[in-house]
Design a protein around this motif. Structure first.
Motif, PDB file in Angstrom:
ATOM      1  N   GLY A  70       0.808  -1.197   0.000  1.00 23.33           N
ATOM      2  CA  GLY A  70       0.000   0.000   0.000  1.00 23.33           C
ATOM      3  C   GLY A  70       0.847   1.254   0.000  1.00 23.33           C
ATOM      4  N   VAL A  71       0.236   2.348  -0.327  1.00 26.31           N
ATOM      5  CA  VAL A  71       0.903   3.651  -0.323  1.00 26.31           C
ATOM      6  C   VAL A  71       0.263   4.489   0.775  1.00 26.31           C
ATOM      7  N   VAL A  72       1.084   4.953   1.712  1.00 26.48           N
ATOM      8  CA  VAL A  72       0.603   5.590   2.938  1.00 26.48           C
ATOM      9  C   VAL A  72       1.017   7.055   2.990  1.00 26.48           C
ATOM     10  N   CYS A  73       0.118   7.891   3.521  1.00 28.76           N
ATOM     11  CA  CYS A  73       0.436   9.285   3.823  1.00 28.76           C
ATOM     12  C   CYS A  73       0.103   9.503   5.299  1.00 28.76           C
ATOM     13  N   ILE A  74       1.019  10.134   6.030  1.00 30.07           N
ATOM     14  CA  ILE A  74       0.807  10.397   7.457  1.00 30.07           C
ATOM     15  C   ILE A  74       0.400  11.858   7.624  1.00 30.07           C
ATOM     16  N   SER A  75      -0.720  12.075   8.303  1.00 28.53           N
ATOM     17  CA  SER A  75      -1.240  13.425   8.517  1.00 28.53           C
ATOM     18  C   SER A  75      -1.200  13.759  10.003  1.00 28.53           C
ATOM     19  N   GLY A  76      -0.684  14.919  10.344  1.00 32.01           N
ATOM     20  CA  GLY A  76      -0.714  15.389  11.727  1.00 32.01           C
ATOM     21  C   GLY A  76       0.230  14.657  12.654  1.00 32.01           C
ATOM     22  N   LYS A  77       0.029  14.853  13.950  1.00 35.04           N
ATOM     23  CA  LYS A  77       0.888  14.258  14.966  1.00 35.04           C
ATOM     24  C   LYS A  77       0.565  12.780  15.153  1.00 35.04           C
ATOM     25  N   LEU A  78       1.603  12.023  15.479  1.00 38.82           N
ATOM     26  CA  LEU A  78       1.424  10.597  15.761  1.00 38.82           C
ATOM     27  C   LEU A  78       1.435  10.375  17.267  1.00 38.82           C
ATOM     28  N   SER A  79       0.653   9.396  17.715  1.00 39.37           N
ATOM     29  CA  SER A  79       0.722   9.016  19.122  1.00 39.37           C
ATOM     30  C   SER A  79       1.416   7.663  19.277  1.00 39.37           C
ATOM     31  N   SER A  80       1.441   6.852  18.211  1.00 41.55           N
ATOM     32  CA  SER A  80       2.042   5.525  18.305  1.00 41.55           C
ATOM     33  C   SER A  80       3.563   5.540  18.158  1.00 41.55           C
ATOM     34  N   TYR A  81       4.094   6.572  17.494  1.00 40.81           N
ATOM     35  CA  TYR A  81       5.543   6.714  17.324  1.00 40.81           C
ATOM     36  C   TYR A  81       5.934   8.147  17.659  1.00 40.81           C
ATOM     37  N   SER A  82       7.175   8.324  18.132  1.00 40.42           N
ATOM     38  CA  SER A  82       7.608   9.652  18.559  1.00 40.42           C
ATOM     39  C   SER A  82       7.817  10.607  17.376  1.00 40.42           C
ATOM     40  N   THR A  83       8.215  10.041  16.220  1.00 40.90           N
ATOM     41  CA  THR A  83       8.421  10.902  15.052  1.00 40.90           C
ATOM     42  C   THR A  83       7.851  10.255  13.798  1.00 40.90           C
ATOM     43  N   LYS A  84       7.586  11.083  12.799  1.00 46.40           N
ATOM     44  CA  LYS A  84       7.128  10.553  11.508  1.00 46.40           C
ATOM     45  C   LYS A  84       8.235   9.747  10.852  1.00 46.40           C
ATOM     46  N   ALA A  85       9.496  10.142  11.088  1.00 49.99           N
ATOM     47  CA  ALA A  85      10.632   9.419  10.508  1.00 49.99           C
ATOM     48  C   ALA A  85      10.684   7.980  11.032  1.00 49.99           C
ATOM     49  N   ALA A  86      10.438   7.801  12.332  1.00 48.92           N
ATOM     50  CA  ALA A  86      10.430   6.462  12.920  1.00 48.92           C
ATOM     51  C   ALA A  86       9.287   5.635  12.335  1.00 48.92           C
ATOM     52  N   ALA A  87       8.123   6.260  12.204  1.00 47.97           N
ATOM     53  CA  ALA A  87       6.962   5.569  11.632  1.00 47.97           C
ATOM     54  C   ALA A  87       7.220   5.189  10.179  1.00 47.97           C
ATOM     55  N   LYS A  88       7.827   6.111   9.435  1.00 45.79           N
ATOM     56  CA  LYS A  88       8.126   5.860   8.021  1.00 45.79           C
ATOM     57  C   LYS A  88       9.069   4.671   7.874  1.00 45.79           C
ATOM     58  N   LYS A  89      10.080   4.611   8.736  1.00 52.57           N
ATOM     59  CA  LYS A  89      11.057   3.510   8.688  1.00 52.57           C
ATOM     60  C   LYS A  89      10.354   2.156   8.899  1.00 52.57           C
TER      61      LYS A  89
ATOM     62  N   ASN B 137      -4.165   9.117  10.350  1.00 53.48           N
ATOM     63  CA  ASN B 137      -4.531  10.339  11.067  1.00 53.48           C
ATOM     64  C   ASN B 137      -4.804   9.971  12.522  1.00 53.48           C
ATOM     65  N   GLU B 138      -3.753   9.986  13.348  1.00 51.02           N
ATOM     66  CA  GLU B 138      -3.919   9.605  14.758  1.00 51.02           C
ATOM     67  C   GLU B 138      -4.405  10.754  15.626  1.00 51.02           C
ATOM     68  N   SER B 139      -4.296  11.985  15.133  1.00 50.38           N
ATOM     69  CA  SER B 139      -4.701  13.141  15.939  1.00 50.38           C
ATOM     70  C   SER B 139      -6.215  13.273  16.035  1.00 50.38           C
ATOM     71  N   GLY B 140      -6.924  12.688  15.065  1.00 50.47           N
ATOM     72  CA  GLY B 140      -8.378  12.789  15.064  1.00 50.47           C
ATOM     73  C   GLY B 140      -8.892  14.126  14.547  1.00 50.47           C
ATOM     74  N   ILE B 141      -7.976  15.002  14.151  1.00 53.25           N
ATOM     75  CA  ILE B 141      -8.365  16.311  13.621  1.00 53.25           C
ATOM     76  C   ILE B 141      -8.639  16.170  12.125  1.00 53.25           C
TER      77      ILE B 141
ATOM     78  N   GLY C 280     -12.320   8.496  -1.123  1.00 58.95           N
ATOM     79  CA  GLY C 280     -12.604   7.125  -0.686  1.00 58.95           C
ATOM     80  C   GLY C 280     -11.371   6.378  -0.211  1.00 58.95           C
ATOM     81  N   ILE C 281     -10.367   7.114   0.257  1.00 57.07           N
ATOM     82  CA  ILE C 281      -9.137   6.514   0.758  1.00 57.07           C
ATOM     83  C   ILE C 281      -9.369   5.993   2.171  1.00 57.07           C
ATOM     84  N   THR C 282      -8.786   4.841   2.478  1.00 57.97           N
ATOM     85  CA  THR C 282      -8.888   4.272   3.816  1.00 57.97           C
ATOM     86  C   THR C 282      -8.166   5.177   4.804  1.00 57.97           C
ATOM     87  N   ILE C 283      -8.834   5.505   5.914  1.00 58.12           N
ATOM     88  CA  ILE C 283      -8.231   6.351   6.948  1.00 58.12           C
ATOM     89  C   ILE C 283      -8.100   5.518   8.215  1.00 58.12           C
TER      90      ILE C 283
END
Length: 70
Positions: free
Chosen positions: A1-20, A42-46, A58-61
Protein backbone atom coordinates in the motif's frame (compact mmCIF):
# COMPACT_ATOMS: atom_id res chain seq x y z
CA UNK A 1 0.00 0.00 0.00
CA UNK A 2 0.90 3.65 -0.32
CA UNK A 3 0.60 5.59 2.94
CA UNK A 4 0.44 9.28 3.82
CA UNK A 5 0.81 10.40 7.46
CA UNK A 6 -1.24 13.42 8.52
CA UNK A 7 -0.71 15.39 11.73
CA UNK A 8 0.89 14.26 14.97
CA UNK A 9 1.42 10.60 15.76
CA UNK A 10 0.72 9.02 19.12
CA UNK A 11 2.04 5.52 18.31
CA UNK A 12 5.54 6.71 17.32
CA UNK A 13 7.61 9.65 18.56
CA UNK A 14 8.42 10.90 15.05
CA UNK A 15 7.13 10.55 11.51
CA UNK A 16 10.63 9.42 10.51
CA UNK A 17 10.43 6.46 12.92
CA UNK A 18 6.96 5.57 11.63
CA UNK A 19 8.13 5.86 8.02
CA UNK A 20 11.06 3.51 8.69
CA UNK A 21 8.76 0.85 10.20
CA UNK A 22 6.21 1.19 7.38
CA UNK A 23 8.92 0.86 4.72
CA UNK A 24 10.31 -2.24 6.47
CA UNK A 25 6.78 -3.71 6.21
CA UNK A 26 6.69 -3.03 2.47
CA UNK A 27 4.65 0.18 2.41
CA UNK A 28 5.55 3.23 0.35
CA UNK A 29 5.31 6.45 2.38
CA UNK A 30 4.44 9.76 0.70
CA UNK A 31 4.56 13.17 2.37
CA UNK A 32 1.55 14.44 0.44
CA UNK A 33 -1.76 12.99 -0.64
CA UNK A 34 -0.82 11.94 -4.18
CA UNK A 35 -3.08 10.00 -6.56
CA UNK A 36 -1.46 6.68 -5.63
CA UNK A 37 -1.99 7.02 -1.85
CA UNK A 38 -4.56 4.48 -0.65
CA UNK A 39 -4.13 4.76 3.14
CA UNK A 40 -4.09 7.91 5.26
CA UNK A 41 -2.84 7.74 8.85
CA UNK A 42 -4.53 10.34 11.07
CA UNK A 43 -3.92 9.61 14.76
CA UNK A 44 -4.70 13.14 15.94
CA UNK A 45 -8.38 12.79 15.06
CA UNK A 46 -8.37 16.31 13.62
CA UNK A 47 -10.11 16.62 10.26
CA UNK A 48 -7.28 18.23 8.35
CA UNK A 49 -7.45 19.24 4.69
CA UNK A 50 -5.64 15.96 3.91
CA UNK A 51 -8.24 13.98 5.84
CA UNK A 52 -11.12 15.71 4.07
CA UNK A 53 -9.50 15.12 0.68
CA UNK A 54 -8.93 11.46 1.57
CA UNK A 55 -12.61 11.09 2.53
CA UNK A 56 -13.68 12.61 -0.80
CA UNK A 57 -11.46 10.16 -2.68
CA UNK A 58 -12.60 7.13 -0.69
CA UNK A 59 -9.14 6.51 0.76
CA UNK A 60 -8.89 4.27 3.82
CA UNK A 61 -8.23 6.35 6.95
CA UNK A 62 -6.66 4.68 9.97
CA UNK A 63 -6.40 6.30 13.40
CA UNK A 64 -3.82 3.84 14.75
CA UNK A 65 -0.65 3.16 12.80
CA UNK A 66 0.05 0.00 14.81
CA UNK A 67 -3.19 -1.55 13.48
CA UNK A 68 -1.77 -1.11 9.99
CA UNK A 69 1.60 -2.74 10.59
CA UNK A 70 0.59 -5.63 12.85
Amino acid sequence: GVVCISGKLSSYSTKAAAKKILEEKGFIVKSSLTKDVNILVNESGIDSAKTQKAQERGITITTNLKDLIN
